[in-house]
Design a protein around this motif. Structure first.
Motif, PDB file in Angstrom:
ATOM      1  N   ARG A  67       0.825  -1.198   0.000  1.00  0.00           N
ATOM      2  CA  ARG A  67       0.000   0.000   0.000  1.00  0.00           C
ATOM      3  C   ARG A  67       0.862   1.252   0.000  1.00  0.00           C
ATOM      4  N   HIS A  68       2.010   1.161   0.686  1.00  0.00           N
ATOM      5  CA  HIS A  68       2.890   2.316   0.755  1.00  0.00           C
ATOM      6  C   HIS A  68       3.375   2.661  -0.646  1.00  0.00           C
ATOM      7  N   VAL A  69       3.612   1.663  -1.453  1.00  0.00           N
ATOM      8  CA  VAL A  69       4.009   1.902  -2.833  1.00  0.00           C
ATOM      9  C   VAL A  69       2.828   2.459  -3.588  1.00  0.00           C
ATOM     10  N   ILE A  70       1.665   1.872  -3.344  1.00  0.00           N
ATOM     11  CA  ILE A  70       0.464   2.299  -4.029  1.00  0.00           C
ATOM     12  C   ILE A  70       0.284   3.778  -3.858  1.00  0.00           C
ATOM     13  N   MET A  71       0.464   4.228  -2.666  1.00  0.00           N
ATOM     14  CA  MET A  71       0.208   5.619  -2.390  1.00  0.00           C
ATOM     15  C   MET A  71       1.469   6.467  -2.502  1.00  0.00           C
ATOM     16  N   GLY A  72       2.534   5.846  -2.868  1.00  0.00           N
ATOM     17  CA  GLY A  72       3.746   6.597  -3.108  1.00  0.00           C
ATOM     18  C   GLY A  72       4.357   7.175  -1.853  1.00  0.00           C
ATOM     19  N   ALA A  73       4.266   6.537  -0.752  1.00  0.00           N
ATOM     20  CA  ALA A  73       4.846   7.107   0.453  1.00  0.00           C
ATOM     21  C   ALA A  73       6.255   6.686   0.724  1.00  0.00           C
ATOM     22  N   ALA A  74       6.849   5.837   0.039  1.00  0.00           N
ATOM     23  CA  ALA A  74       8.236   5.507   0.336  1.00  0.00           C
ATOM     24  C   ALA A  74       8.930   4.617  -0.672  1.00  0.00           C
ATOM     25  N   SER A  75       9.665   3.805  -0.947  1.00  0.00           N
ATOM     26  CA  SER A  75      10.733   2.907  -1.195  1.00  0.00           C
ATOM     27  C   SER A  75      11.430   2.908  -2.553  1.00  0.00           C
ATOM     28  N   LEU A 107      19.630   4.440   0.650  1.00  0.00           N
ATOM     29  CA  LEU A 107      18.954   5.662   1.062  1.00  0.00           C
ATOM     30  C   LEU A 107      17.499   5.354   1.391  1.00  0.00           C
ATOM     31  N   PRO A 108      16.853   6.219   2.169  1.00  0.00           N
ATOM     32  CA  PRO A 108      15.430   6.012   2.457  1.00  0.00           C
ATOM     33  C   PRO A 108      14.558   6.315   1.244  1.00  0.00           C
ATOM     34  N   THR A 109      13.353   5.776   1.243  1.00  0.00           N
ATOM     35  CA  THR A 109      12.439   5.926   0.112  1.00  0.00           C
ATOM     36  C   THR A 109      11.651   7.225   0.208  1.00  0.00           C
ATOM     37  N   THR A 110      12.397   8.335   0.188  1.00  0.00           N
ATOM     38  CA  THR A 110      11.738   9.639   0.237  1.00  0.00           C
ATOM     39  C   THR A 110      11.830  10.394  -1.090  1.00  0.00           C
ATOM     40  N   LEU A 141      17.039   0.400  -1.154  1.00  0.00           N
ATOM     41  CA  LEU A 141      16.323   1.497  -0.523  1.00  0.00           C
ATOM     42  C   LEU A 141      15.767   1.011   0.801  1.00  0.00           C
ATOM     43  N   LEU A 142      15.678   1.932   1.742  1.00  0.00           N
ATOM     44  CA  LEU A 142      15.130   1.603   3.046  1.00  0.00           C
ATOM     45  C   LEU A 142      13.718   2.164   3.138  1.00  0.00           C
ATOM     46  N   ASP A 143      12.744   1.261   3.159  1.00  0.00           N
ATOM     47  CA  ASP A 143      11.326   1.618   3.203  1.00  0.00           C
ATOM     48  C   ASP A 143      11.029   2.397   4.477  1.00  0.00           C
ATOM     49  N   THR A 144      10.492   3.610   4.331  1.00  0.00           N
ATOM     50  CA  THR A 144      10.269   4.456   5.498  1.00  0.00           C
ATOM     51  C   THR A 144       8.963   4.144   6.217  1.00  0.00           C
ATOM     52  N   GLN A 145       8.113   3.304   5.643  1.00  0.00           N
ATOM     53  CA  GLN A 145       6.890   2.930   6.344  1.00  0.00           C
ATOM     54  C   GLN A 145       7.108   1.745   7.286  1.00  0.00           C
ATOM     55  N   LYS A 146       7.738   0.666   6.784  1.00  0.00           N
ATOM     56  CA  LYS A 146       7.916  -0.546   7.581  1.00  0.00           C
ATOM     57  C   LYS A 146       9.376  -0.835   7.927  1.00  0.00           C
ATOM     58  N   GLY A 147      10.306  -0.029   7.398  1.00  0.00           N
ATOM     59  CA  GLY A 147      11.707  -0.223   7.727  1.00  0.00           C
ATOM     60  C   GLY A 147      12.331  -1.431   7.071  1.00  0.00           C
ATOM     61  N   ARG A 148      11.846  -1.815   5.899  1.00  0.00           N
ATOM     62  CA  ARG A 148      12.390  -2.967   5.196  1.00  0.00           C
ATOM     63  C   ARG A 148      13.403  -2.529   4.148  1.00  0.00           C
ATOM     64  N   VAL A 149      14.385  -3.392   3.872  1.00  0.00           N
ATOM     65  CA  VAL A 149      15.343  -3.134   2.801  1.00  0.00           C
ATOM     66  C   VAL A 149      14.759  -3.613   1.490  1.00  0.00           C
ATOM     67  N   MET A 150      14.756  -2.734   0.467  1.00  0.00           N
ATOM     68  CA  MET A 150      14.181  -3.031  -0.831  1.00  0.00           C
ATOM     69  C   MET A 150      15.298  -3.066  -1.875  1.00  0.00           C
ATOM     70  N   ALA A 151      15.440  -4.192  -2.564  1.00  0.00           N
ATOM     71  CA  ALA A 151      16.423  -4.304  -3.651  1.00  0.00           C
ATOM     72  C   ALA A 151      15.784  -3.796  -4.940  1.00  0.00           C
ATOM     73  N   VAL A 152      16.495  -2.927  -5.662  1.00  0.00           N
ATOM     74  CA  VAL A 152      15.924  -2.317  -6.855  1.00  0.00           C
ATOM     75  C   VAL A 152      16.939  -2.283  -7.995  1.00  0.00           C
ATOM     76  N   THR A 153      16.402  -2.154  -9.190  1.00  0.00           N
ATOM     77  CA  THR A 153      17.194  -1.902 -10.393  1.00  0.00           C
ATOM     78  C   THR A 153      16.656  -0.641 -11.040  1.00  0.00           C
ATOM     79  N   VAL A 154      17.545   0.226 -11.484  1.00  0.00           N
ATOM     80  CA  VAL A 154      17.136   1.498 -12.082  1.00  0.00           C
ATOM     81  C   VAL A 154      17.615   1.552 -13.530  1.00  0.00           C
TER      82      VAL A 154
END
Length: 225
Positions: free
Chosen positions: A6-14, A142-145, A157-170
């Motif tokens: 949901r945090h991704v859905i609403m764009g609040a972090a990661s 970095l945090p997902t801000t 990225l460090l998810d600022t809602q639940k504090g989870r580490v997120m692996a990403v590719t850009v």
């Protein structure tokens, strides 16, 4: 909205990543490519073209310290009836161009979360009210801000809602023309994939300019006010 599902859905972090862009090195996360600034970034948030709330980042510079205060409020409903409400508040500290800490509180439609992350030299200590605390290597994360363009130079990225580490590719998407409330501007796009799926844009001054992502057949967009 700067992200659990949901945090991704609403764009609040990661998100973040160390991508193999020409001329970009891992050192950019710890050295002075970060440019402090004062002021406010204010986004209107849309779901399928309908406004559902705002995402605001208040940036204050005091000597070598930058404080970012993030406020997100999203409401989805039918007419005056609110069916889903999301509130996220976060205070993030940078010193000498380096991320130092954040402390966040979230109300995800009645479910509360609180996270604190503090950097101690090369380690980040993460404290959570809803799960176990832990420590991680702070290099290249970095945090997902999203307000800091260095986000697209990280692999985690460090998810600022639940504090989870997120692996990403850009993946860079080139320069594009994007709409803001003040008119059309040129911004470089980046497609983020992995533990989070979204698109980010930054203008020629490295200012965060736009965010978008699909979710369950809906399209979510940020428009810079």
């Amino acid at each position: 909205m700067h992200h659990t599902r949901r945090h991704v859905i609403m764009g609040a972090a990661s998100i973040a990543l160390m991508a193999p862009f020409s001329g970009i090195s891992r050192a950019s996360l710890s050295e002075a490519e970060f440019s402090p600034r004062d002021g406010e970034l204010d986004f209107d948030v849309f779901r399928n073209g309908s406004a559902i709330g705002h995402h605001t980042i208040d940036l204050q510079q005091d000597g070598n310290r930058t404080t970012a205060r993030i406020d997100i409020l999203l409401e989805v409903g039918i007419g005056p009836l609110v069916l889903y409400r999301y509130r996220h508040q976060n205070t993030e500290i940078w010193e000498d161009g380096s991320f130092k800490s954040f402390a966040s509180k979230t109300d995800d439609d009645g479910t509360p979360y609180a996270v604190q992350a503090v950097r101690d030299q090369s380690v980040i200590r993460v404290t959570r009210d809803h799960d176990e605390d832990y420590e991680i290597d702070g290099l290249g994360i970095l945090p997902t801000t999203y307000w800091n363009e260095q986000t697209v130079h990280c692999s985690r990225l460090l998810d600022t809602q639940k504090g989870r580490v997120m692996a990403v590719t850009v993946m860079p998407q080139g320069w594009q023309t994007v709409r803001t409330a003040a008119g059309m501007v040129e911004a470089q796009g980046f497609a983020i994939s992995g533990d989070i799926e979204l698109n980010l844009w930054y203008d020629r001054k490295n200012q965060w300019t736009k965010l978008s992502f699909p979710f369950k057949g809906d399209e979510f967009d940020y428009q810079l006010v």
